[in-house]
Write a protein that holds these residues in place. Structure first.
Motif, PDB file in Angstrom:
ATOM      1  N   ILE A   8       0.864  -1.176   0.000  1.00 29.32           N
ATOM      2  CA  ILE A   8       0.000   0.000   0.000  1.00 29.32           C
ATOM      3  C   ILE A   8       0.901   1.227   0.000  1.00 29.32           C
ATOM      4  CG2 ILE A   8      -1.755   1.282   1.276  1.00 29.32           C
ATOM      5  CD1 ILE A   8      -2.794  -1.411   2.293  1.00 29.32           C
ATOM      6  N   LEU A   9       0.621   2.143  -0.921  1.00 32.81           N
ATOM      7  CA  LEU A   9       1.395   3.375  -1.077  1.00 32.81           C
ATOM      8  C   LEU A   9       0.521   4.563  -0.695  1.00 32.81           C
ATOM      9  CD1 LEU A   9       2.812   2.572  -4.617  1.00 32.81           C
ATOM     10  CD2 LEU A   9       3.974   2.261  -2.439  1.00 32.81           C
ATOM     11  N   LEU A  10       1.089   5.512   0.027  1.00 35.17           N
ATOM     12  CA  LEU A  10       0.344   6.697   0.438  1.00 35.17           C
ATOM     13  C   LEU A  10       1.091   7.955   0.027  1.00 35.17           C
ATOM     14  CD1 LEU A  10      -0.655   5.699   4.085  1.00 35.17           C
ATOM     15  CD2 LEU A  10      -1.988   5.420   1.985  1.00 35.17           C
ATOM     16  N   ILE A  11       0.330   8.919  -0.464  1.00 32.03           N
ATOM     17  CA  ILE A  11       0.862  10.233  -0.824  1.00 32.03           C
ATOM     18  C   ILE A  11      -0.036  11.293  -0.193  1.00 32.03           C
ATOM     19  CG2 ILE A  11       1.172  11.878  -2.723  1.00 32.03           C
ATOM     20  CD1 ILE A  11       2.040   9.583  -4.486  1.00 32.03           C
ATOM     21  N   LYS A  12       0.581  12.283   0.417  1.00 34.90           N
ATOM     22  CA  LYS A  12      -0.160  13.421   0.979  1.00 34.90           C
ATOM     23  C   LYS A  12      -0.091  14.546  -0.057  1.00 34.90           C
ATOM     24  CE  LYS A  12      -0.742  15.867   5.307  1.00 34.90           C
ATOM     25  NZ  LYS A  12      -2.080  15.384   5.560  1.00 34.90           N
ATOM     26  N   PRO A  13      -1.192  14.781  -0.787  1.00 35.71           N
ATOM     27  CA  PRO A  13      -1.147  15.786  -1.855  1.00 35.71           C
ATOM     28  C   PRO A  13      -0.972  17.208  -1.330  1.00 35.71           C
ATOM     29  CG  PRO A  13      -3.368  14.918  -1.621  1.00 35.71           C
ATOM     30  CD  PRO A  13      -2.498  14.151  -0.674  1.00 35.71           C
ATOM     31  N   SER A  46       1.511  18.013  -7.058  1.00 40.28           N
ATOM     32  CA  SER A  46       2.858  17.919  -7.625  1.00 40.28           C
ATOM     33  C   SER A  46       3.183  16.462  -7.941  1.00 40.28           C
ATOM     34  CB  SER A  46       3.898  18.456  -6.644  1.00 40.28           C
ATOM     35  OG  SER A  46       3.635  19.788  -6.331  1.00 40.28           O
ATOM     36  N   SER A  47       3.987  16.257  -8.970  1.00 41.73           N
ATOM     37  CA  SER A  47       4.331  14.892  -9.384  1.00 41.73           C
ATOM     38  C   SER A  47       5.538  14.342  -8.628  1.00 41.73           C
ATOM     39  CB  SER A  47       4.601  14.859 -10.888  1.00 41.73           C
ATOM     40  OG  SER A  47       5.690  15.703 -11.190  1.00 41.73           O
ATOM     41  N   ASP A  48       6.172  15.163  -7.779  1.00 42.95           N
ATOM     42  CA  ASP A  48       7.379  14.719  -7.080  1.00 42.95           C
ATOM     43  C   ASP A  48       7.182  14.578  -5.565  1.00 42.95           C
ATOM     44  OD1 ASP A  48       7.084  17.399  -6.532  1.00 42.95           O
ATOM     45  OD2 ASP A  48       9.200  17.890  -6.836  1.00 42.95           O
ATOM     46  N   LEU A  49       5.962  14.291  -5.154  1.00 34.33           N
ATOM     47  CA  LEU A  49       5.671  14.152  -3.724  1.00 34.33           C
ATOM     48  C   LEU A  49       6.257  12.856  -3.162  1.00 34.33           C
ATOM     49  CD1 LEU A  49       1.947  15.297  -3.835  1.00 34.33           C
ATOM     50  CD2 LEU A  49       3.891  16.589  -2.947  1.00 34.33           C
ATOM     51  N   PRO A  50       6.674  12.850  -1.898  1.00 32.58           N
ATOM     52  CA  PRO A  50       7.200  11.623  -1.295  1.00 32.58           C
ATOM     53  C   PRO A  50       6.091  10.591  -1.089  1.00 32.58           C
ATOM     54  CG  PRO A  50       7.072  13.369   0.345  1.00 32.58           C
ATOM     55  CD  PRO A  50       6.718  13.987  -0.981  1.00 32.58           C
TER      56      PRO A  50
END
Length: 146
Positions: free
Chosen positions: A69-74, A81-85
């Motif tokens: 499971i992958l999580l990104i905080k927009p 942004s396309s370069d978020l951790p």
């Protein structure tokens, strides 16, 4: 407590095995005070995502198989942004549960055959649909699992 939590949290579960079979459990869940309004079971095929909510929190428990499971905080819900951790969690059917508060996008991929994930939500379907943000799996392709 769950409504106050702003970061994901992995709650360790366990398995009890005896001659009658296996029992998966997670005794840490009550500590969240999570009010389950509905649940779904996802059987991911390929990269599934990206989908998230500003206000809806979820619990992810792998029922079968091995799932990443992958999580990104927009930084912007309309044009992130396309370069978020990316935060990564590897869950198997051992009772571990991942709590994801509102404010995150989720992607997932099954790493074994016939995987399934139980997802519990603290919002009704109507509330969820009014707070739903979806992006192509390719949006963060280099961060996705293919």
């Amino acid at each position: 407590m769950e409504g106050d939590r702003k970061e994901p949290l992995l709650l360790k579960g366990g398995i009890h095995a005896d001659e009658r079979g296996n029992l998966l459990y997670n005794n840490e869940l009550p500590k969240l005070g999570f009010d389950i309004k509905r649940y779904i079971i996802i059987e991911p095929r390929g990269m599934r995502g990206w989908h998230g909510h500003r206000r809806e929190s979820k619990l992810f428990t792998v029922v079968n198989g091995l799932v990443k499971i992958l999580l990104i905080k927009p930084d912007d819900w309309e044009n992130p942004s396309s370069d978020l951790p990316v935060s990564e969690y590897l869950l198997s059917g051992n009772g571990d549960t991942l709590f994801v508060p509102g404010g995150y996008l989720c992607g997932m991929r099954c790493l074994s055959e016939n995987g399934s994930v139980l997802v519990c939500s603290d919002k009704s379907l109507e509330e969820s649909l009014n707070d739903s943000y979806k992006f192509s799996p390719d949006y963060w392709r280099e961060k996705s699992i293919y």
